[in-house]
Write an enzyme that holds these catalytic residues in place. Sequence first.
Site, PDB file in Angstrom:
ATOM      1  N   LYS A 188      -2.775  43.331   8.675  1.00 49.61           N
ATOM      2  CA  LYS A 188      -2.708  41.986   9.277  1.00 49.61           C
ATOM      3  C   LYS A 188      -1.176  41.602   9.914  1.00 49.61           C
ATOM      4  O   LYS A 188       0.024  42.384   9.791  1.00 49.61           O
ATOM      5  CB  LYS A 188      -2.772  40.997   8.116  1.00 49.61           C
ATOM      6  CG  LYS A 188      -1.478  41.004   7.199  1.00 49.61           C
ATOM      7  CD  LYS A 188      -1.841  39.965   5.973  1.00 49.61           C
ATOM      8  CE  LYS A 188      -0.842  40.030   4.958  1.00 49.61           C
ATOM      9  NZ  LYS A 188      -0.735  39.257   3.882  1.00 49.61           N
ATOM     10  N   SER A 220      -3.344  32.984  -2.465  1.00 52.84           N
ATOM     11  CA  SER A 220      -2.646  31.805  -2.534  1.00 52.84           C
ATOM     12  C   SER A 220      -3.496  30.624  -1.836  1.00 52.84           C
ATOM     13  O   SER A 220      -4.495  30.341  -2.233  1.00 52.84           O
ATOM     14  CB  SER A 220      -1.253  31.816  -1.927  1.00 52.84           C
ATOM     15  OG  SER A 220      -0.750  30.378  -2.036  1.00 52.84           O
ATOM     16  N   THR A 221      -3.371  30.828  -0.535  1.00 52.42           N
ATOM     17  CA  THR A 221      -4.174  29.830   0.310  1.00 52.42           C
ATOM     18  C   THR A 221      -5.795  30.801   0.811  1.00 52.42           C
ATOM     19  O   THR A 221      -6.590  30.001   1.147  1.00 52.42           O
ATOM     20  CB  THR A 221      -3.637  29.573   1.575  1.00 52.42           C
ATOM     21  OG1 THR A 221      -3.242  30.749   2.395  1.00 52.42           O
ATOM     22  CG2 THR A 221      -2.242  28.645   1.315  1.00 52.42           C
TER      23      THR A 221
END
EC number: 2.7.6.1
Length: 291
Positions: A188, A220-221
């Site tokens: 990524k 997290s998100t």
Amino acid sequence: MIIIGGSATNGIDESLSKILSIPLVKVENKIFPDGESYIRVPSSIRDEEVLLVQTTDYPQDKHLIELFLIAETIRDLGAKKLTAIVPYLAYSRQDRRFKDGEAISIKTILHILSEVGVNTLVVVEPHKPEELSYFKGELKIVHPYHQIARKIKEIIEDPFILAPDRGALDRARKIAEEINAPYSYIEKERDRTTGEVRIKEAPNINLKGKDVVIIDDIISTGGTIVQATRLAYSLGAKSVTAAAIHLLLVGGAKERLREVGVKTLIGTNTINVNDKDIITIDVSQSIALSL
């Protein structure tokens, strides 16, 4: 030896007390009307070796301040040695200046822990182990891979372990090897201004009909896992499970993960998950083995 349970422990202090057969003392804590923290250690600890348990999940700043207050109080009260067990160490992802002028937050936190008298620091799955070099005392790093691997095998007969980036590959490999499962990774990249994540590279992997487990240190998100899940399904995965040692799930992350087809979520009690829909693993045994 004595265990001091801080203001945020998620039950790890109680579990360690039972596993190690060591007495537990809980700190007294409250919040004053103006928002400041009150801390009191209600027991004599002079000449004792103390294990302080305090995680620093949300609200991170409050739990960090209370960690500092408890640690220095323990030393002021005459403890012979202080080991701070910090299952989740906040600010670990801000370990360098991504943009000019930024604070290196983890450096500051580790310097403070050194200055308030912590002799040994125990951390579960730090974001980057090398960042802990800012701490001046002894370091112990806990990797609860065996417990996570065992849970994965318990719920999935034939899993495929997938790391959501190259940096997570070693973790995925070790967990996969525990249960003789195949594994791979995707790559990524993240926009440091917007935080947006996109897939940069996907090795030639066969996920057709596989029950895929995406494993990371922190969710997290959920942006990274969302992208990895979409890729897994595009490559023919039958199901996707997302697992992390530190399952933060901020800002609607759980809902986003469900929307893209994540079937099961696995986390640990380094974070106060408090969600019956999430499988939560107790890392106390792994911590106890490190002491």
